[in-house]
Motif scaffolding. Structure first.
Motif, PDB file in Angstrom:
ATOM      1  N   ASP A  71      44.612  50.150  52.530  1.00 15.29           N
ATOM      2  CA  ASP A  71      44.824  48.695  52.522  1.00 15.29           C
ATOM      3  C   ASP A  71      44.499  48.101  51.164  1.00 15.29           C
ATOM      4  O   ASP A  71      45.182  47.180  50.689  1.00 15.29           O
ATOM      5  N   GLN A  72      43.450  48.613  50.518  1.00 15.42           N
ATOM      6  CA  GLN A  72      43.083  48.104  49.197  1.00 15.42           C
ATOM      7  C   GLN A  72      44.203  48.340  48.190  1.00 15.42           C
ATOM      8  O   GLN A  72      44.518  47.467  47.375  1.00 15.42           O
ATOM      9  N   ARG A  73      44.828  49.516  48.242  1.00 15.96           N
ATOM     10  CA  ARG A  73      45.897  49.824  47.302  1.00 15.96           C
ATOM     11  C   ARG A  73      47.105  48.920  47.531  1.00 15.96           C
ATOM     12  O   ARG A  73      47.781  48.513  46.577  1.00 15.96           O
ATOM     13  N   ARG A  74      47.394  48.596  48.778  1.00 15.34           N
ATOM     14  CA  ARG A  74      48.492  47.668  49.054  1.00 15.34           C
ATOM     15  C   ARG A  74      48.165  46.274  48.529  1.00 15.34           C
ATOM     16  O   ARG A  74      49.026  45.598  47.951  1.00 15.34           O
ATOM     17  N   ASP A  75      46.925  45.852  48.727  1.00 15.64           N
ATOM     18  CA  ASP A  75      46.524  44.529  48.243  1.00 15.64           C
ATOM     19  C   ASP A  75      46.600  44.452  46.719  1.00 15.64           C
ATOM     20  O   ASP A  75      46.964  43.401  46.160  1.00 15.64           O
ATOM     21  N   GLN A  79      48.340  41.742  44.225  1.00 15.40           N
ATOM     22  CA  GLN A  79      47.589  41.060  43.170  1.00 15.40           C
ATOM     23  C   GLN A  79      48.259  41.233  41.808  1.00 15.40           C
ATOM     24  O   GLN A  79      48.323  40.295  41.005  1.00 15.40           O
ATOM     25  N   GLU A  80      48.758  42.444  41.542  1.00 10.52           N
ATOM     26  CA  GLU A  80      49.428  42.662  40.257  1.00 10.52           C
ATOM     27  C   GLU A  80      50.702  41.835  40.168  1.00 10.52           C
ATOM     28  O   GLU A  80      51.009  41.256  39.115  1.00 10.52           O
ATOM     29  N   THR A  81      51.437  41.767  41.268  1.00 12.63           N
ATOM     30  CA  THR A  81      52.661  40.963  41.277  1.00 12.63           C
ATOM     31  C   THR A  81      52.350  39.499  40.970  1.00 12.63           C
ATOM     32  O   THR A  81      53.037  38.849  40.162  1.00 12.63           O
ATOM     33  N   ASN A  82      51.306  38.985  41.604  1.00 16.11           N
ATOM     34  CA  ASN A  82      50.925  37.582  41.363  1.00 16.11           C
ATOM     35  C   ASN A  82      50.472  37.366  39.921  1.00 16.11           C
ATOM     36  O   ASN A  82      50.797  36.341  39.297  1.00 16.11           O
ATOM     37  N   ALA A  83      49.716  38.328  39.382  1.00 14.12           N
ATOM     38  CA  ALA A  83      49.215  38.188  38.006  1.00 14.12           C
ATOM     39  C   ALA A  83      50.365  38.196  37.001  1.00 14.12           C
ATOM     40  O   ALA A  83      50.398  37.380  36.071  1.00 14.12           O
ATOM     41  N   ILE A  84      51.318  39.102  37.185  1.00 12.67           N
ATOM     42  CA  ILE A  84      52.460  39.159  36.272  1.00 12.67           C
ATOM     43  C   ILE A  84      53.310  37.899  36.394  1.00 12.67           C
ATOM     44  O   ILE A  84      53.760  37.319  35.398  1.00 12.67           O
ATOM     45  N   GLY A  85      53.525  37.455  37.637  1.00 10.91           N
ATOM     46  CA  GLY A  85      54.333  36.257  37.848  1.00 10.91           C
ATOM     47  C   GLY A  85      53.712  35.021  37.216  1.00 10.91           C
ATOM     48  O   GLY A  85      54.409  34.202  36.610  1.00 10.91           O
ATOM     49  N   THR A  86      52.393  34.889  37.331  1.00  9.59           N
ATOM     50  CA  THR A  86      51.711  33.740  36.729  1.00  9.59           C
ATOM     51  C   THR A  86      51.824  33.768  35.210  1.00  9.59           C
ATOM     52  O   THR A  86      52.136  32.745  34.572  1.00  9.59           O
ATOM     53  N   ALA A  87      51.570  34.934  34.612  1.00 10.94           N
ATOM     54  CA  ALA A  87      51.662  35.048  33.148  1.00 10.94           C
ATOM     55  C   ALA A  87      53.079  34.769  32.670  1.00 10.94           C
ATOM     56  O   ALA A  87      53.290  34.116  31.636  1.00 10.94           O
ATOM     57  N   TYR A  88      54.071  35.242  33.423  1.00 11.59           N
ATOM     58  CA  TYR A  88      55.471  35.037  33.024  1.00 11.59           C
ATOM     59  C   TYR A  88      55.832  33.552  33.035  1.00 11.59           C
ATOM     60  O   TYR A  88      56.508  33.057  32.123  1.00 11.59           O
TER      61      TYR A  88
END
Length: 259
Positions: A71-75, A79-88
């Protein structure tokens, strides 16, 4: 040989070993019954109960830990998707020419991240992909710092962009370390040893019958072997049947929006 192939071999060996030890235990029990029928089973229930309870506890511990890490790996993918999207999105604070170049680097960065995990179980190819993504991280950071200091950049560009980039970079280290986080080998060896010991005791308790109870013997062996295999399979969610690949779709969808 991949870890999942090794897990399959281990499960098959455990299956055979449990069947053999059940037969050995049964023969030992029959020999003891023939020699001393009155005391052959004295106190055996306590020992069997303790061993089987320990097996159940260890299975629960390893399965719970594996499921938690899964579950942690899925989360972390989310989190990475959100971080990249915010920076973009915050690249809009930069001048137009610098923004266009950085947006292209972001697209290449996501492609590199996705390709790295798609290369598994080829570890070397995956590491090469991660190295490429790290180089792009450094390039993006340098370009953002340079572009954010230009007079035509938004006043708070650096203050907003650098924390977002920092989160984007940090999550990659977290994901890499999370993928390497597994119980010590001794835990699995102890689980296998206890499974074999329980098989010996189970066979001993079956002594005295006119014929072998093949149904119970086979079911016990199959259940134990499958349990060990599933636990290991969950521990390596990009190599076996139980996978986190479906959550990569979040990154794929984010990449599709970067047109």
């Amino acid at each position: 040989m991949s870890k999942i192939a090794m897990a399959a071999i281990l499960a098959l060996g455990l299956l055979v070993g449990i069947l053999i030890l059940q037969e050995v235990g049964r023969r030992l029990g029959e020999r003891h019954l023939a020699r001393d029928p009155e005391s052959a089973r004295a106190g055996t229930g306590v020992v069997e109960g303790a061993v089987f309870a320990l097996v159940g506890l260890l299975i629960a511990f390893t399965f719970s830990g594996a499921a938690s890490r899964f579950d942690q790996r899925r989360d972390l993918i989310v989190q990475e998707t959100n971080a990249i999207g915010t920076a973009y999105l915050r690249l809009d604070l930069l001048p137009g020419d610098a923004r266009s170049a950085l947006q292209e680097d972001f697209r290449r960065y996501i492609d590199a991240r996705l390709d790295a995990y798609r290369q598994l179980p080829d570890i070397q190819a995956a590491l090469a992909g991660l190295t490429k993504a790290t180089a792009l991280q450094n390039r993006i950071w340098t370009q953002v710092v340079s572009a954010g200091q230009r007079p035509d950049a938004a006043p708070d560009a650096i203050k907003l962009l650098l924390p977002a980039l920092n989160d984007m970079i940090d999550i990659t280290t977290t994901r890499t370390l999370a993928a390497q986080m597994h119980p010590p080998l001794g835990i699995y060896l102890m689980l296998v040893a206890l499974a074999l010991a329980s098989a010996l005791l189970a066979g001993y308790s079956m002594a005295g019958g006119r014929s072998r109870n093949w149904l119970h013997m086979v079911v016990f062996a199959v259940v134990m072997a499958m349990t060990v295999y599933i636990i290991i399979d969950i521990e390596f969610p990009r190599l076996g049947m139980i996978r986190v690949d479906a959550f990569d779709q979040a990154l794929v969808e984010l990449r599709a929006t970067m047109t």
